[in-house]
Write an enzyme that holds these catalytic residues in place. Structure first.
Site, PDB file in Angstrom:
ATOM      1  N   SER A 127       0.836  -1.189   0.000  1.00  0.00           N
ATOM      2  CA  SER A 127       0.000   0.000   0.000  1.00  0.00           C
ATOM      3  C   SER A 127       0.880   1.253   0.000  1.00  0.00           C
ATOM      4  O   SER A 127       1.684   1.437  -0.916  1.00  0.00           O
ATOM      5  CB  SER A 127      -0.947  -0.049   1.204  1.00  0.00           C
ATOM      6  OG  SER A 127      -1.992   0.886   1.077  1.00  0.00           O
ATOM      7  N   ASP A 232      -9.767  -5.818  -4.291  1.00  0.00           N
ATOM      8  CA  ASP A 232      -9.228  -4.770  -3.427  1.00  0.00           C
ATOM      9  C   ASP A 232     -10.151  -3.552  -3.474  1.00  0.00           C
ATOM     10  O   ASP A 232     -10.309  -2.941  -4.534  1.00  0.00           O
ATOM     11  CB  ASP A 232      -7.823  -4.388  -3.894  1.00  0.00           C
ATOM     12  CG  ASP A 232      -7.091  -3.477  -2.922  1.00  0.00           C
ATOM     13  OD1 ASP A 232      -7.750  -2.718  -2.187  1.00  0.00           O
ATOM     14  OD2 ASP A 232      -5.845  -3.524  -2.898  1.00  0.00           O
ATOM     15  N   HIS A 260      -7.340  -6.137  -0.050  1.00  0.00           N
ATOM     16  CA  HIS A 260      -6.167  -5.282   0.093  1.00  0.00           C
ATOM     17  C   HIS A 260      -5.030  -5.990   0.825  1.00  0.00           C
ATOM     18  O   HIS A 260      -3.857  -5.665   0.619  1.00  0.00           O
ATOM     19  CB  HIS A 260      -6.565  -4.002   0.845  1.00  0.00           C
ATOM     20  CG  HIS A 260      -5.600  -2.871   0.704  1.00  0.00           C
ATOM     21  ND1 HIS A 260      -5.153  -2.397  -0.510  1.00  0.00           N
ATOM     22  CD2 HIS A 260      -4.980  -2.101   1.643  1.00  0.00           C
ATOM     23  CE1 HIS A 260      -4.316  -1.394  -0.325  1.00  0.00           C
ATOM     24  NE2 HIS A 260      -4.178  -1.199   0.970  1.00  0.00           N
TER      25      HIS A 260
END
Length: 280
Positions: A127, A232, A260
């Site tokens: 991320s 996601d 995610h």
């Protein structure tokens, strides 16, 4: 400049509740001073391949990388993970959410590895950590041997900004997502920090037409592994394809049911795939 290494070690027993915990960790945390910033980190294993784990937004060593710290082969890898500047136990000071915080993290991470005396390493970036990892790989090609990123992007689109705004009220997060972060930051601290994160990424979207680090992609020289969960909710499906098309030595893999946190949800498969890539 004098850099003091603080060996404030303690046994940490924290885990994010969205993946099963089989045993408490016995890996010790340490602290090191990088400039004016205290960095909290762990180092595990004695393998020849050094792997540096970069957490996501508001994330820490144990909330984001417990299955990798404990699951990767310690005879093959030396695993290093940090609480990024201003997160977790890398405080004070609290994080400065300026519009250069991704670049600032990348620079601090490189200085941190120099302080540890490590010249060559691979990156696991999730991320926000993946964005900083992209920047690191482009700026420090002589240091970064391989790059693994997931849940990451090089730009933001309008729909993602809308998603961030919908998530702004942390009291509406699921308890599994919220509880460990509240325990770390307090309810008010978590809300204040996430508000500042939302403001910063929105400012980046408005000031840079959504661009985060797209110009860095063509400068990446190391082999890169792009992973993505097709479900996601945080990252638009176009991003892994864009990264793959614009990074020269890239391969990709997509988890059809992944969200995610594919490295937590599918930690065994993730670790196996990453191990094969890093040792190739």
């Amino acid at each position: 400049m004098v850099m003091n290494i603080i060996r404030n070690s303690r046994i940490l027993q924290f885990s994010r509740s969205w993946f099963p915990v089989l045993k408490m960790s016995t890996v010790q945390e340490q602290k090191i001073k990088v400039g004016d910033q205290t960095i909290n980190y762990v180092k595990s294993g004695e393998g020849p391949k050094v792997v540096f784990c970069l957490p996501g937004a508001l994330g820490t060593i144990w909330s984001d990388f417990k299955p990798q710290i404990e699951g990767l082969d310690k005879s093959k890898f030396t695993i290093i993970a940090w609480d990024p500047p201003g997160y977790g136990h890398s405080r004070p000071p609290d994080r400065n959410f300026c519009t250069t915080f991704y670049e600032d993290d990348a620079q601090c991470a490189q200085e941190f590895m120099k302080m540890l005396g490590i010249d060559k390493y691979s990156l696991l970036g999730w991320s926000d950590g993946g964005i900083s990892g992209i920047i690191m790989a482009s700026k420090y090609p002589d240091n970064v041997e391989k790059l693994v990123i997931w849940g990451a992007s090089s730009y933001i689109i309008a729909e993602e900004v809308e998603t961030f705004q919908k998530l702004r009220d942390v009291s509406k997060w699921s308890e599994k997502m919220r509880a460990p972060l509240v325990a770390l930051y307090t309810e008010k601290g978590l809300q204040d920090m996430f508000d500042k994160w939302c403001d910063a990424v929105t400012a980046l979207y408005n000031q840079n037409s959504g661009d985060l680090c797209s110009s860095c992609l063509e400068k990446i020289k190391c082999p890169t592994f792009i992973l993505h969960g097709d479900k996601d909710p945080m990252v638009a499906s176009e991003h892994p394809g864009f990264l793959f098309s614009n990074i020269k030595m890239a391969k990709q893999y997509r988890f059809p049911e992944g969200k995610h946190n594919i490295h937590l949800k599918y930690s065994k498969k993730f670790n196996e795939m990453v191990t094969d890539f890093l040792l190739l």
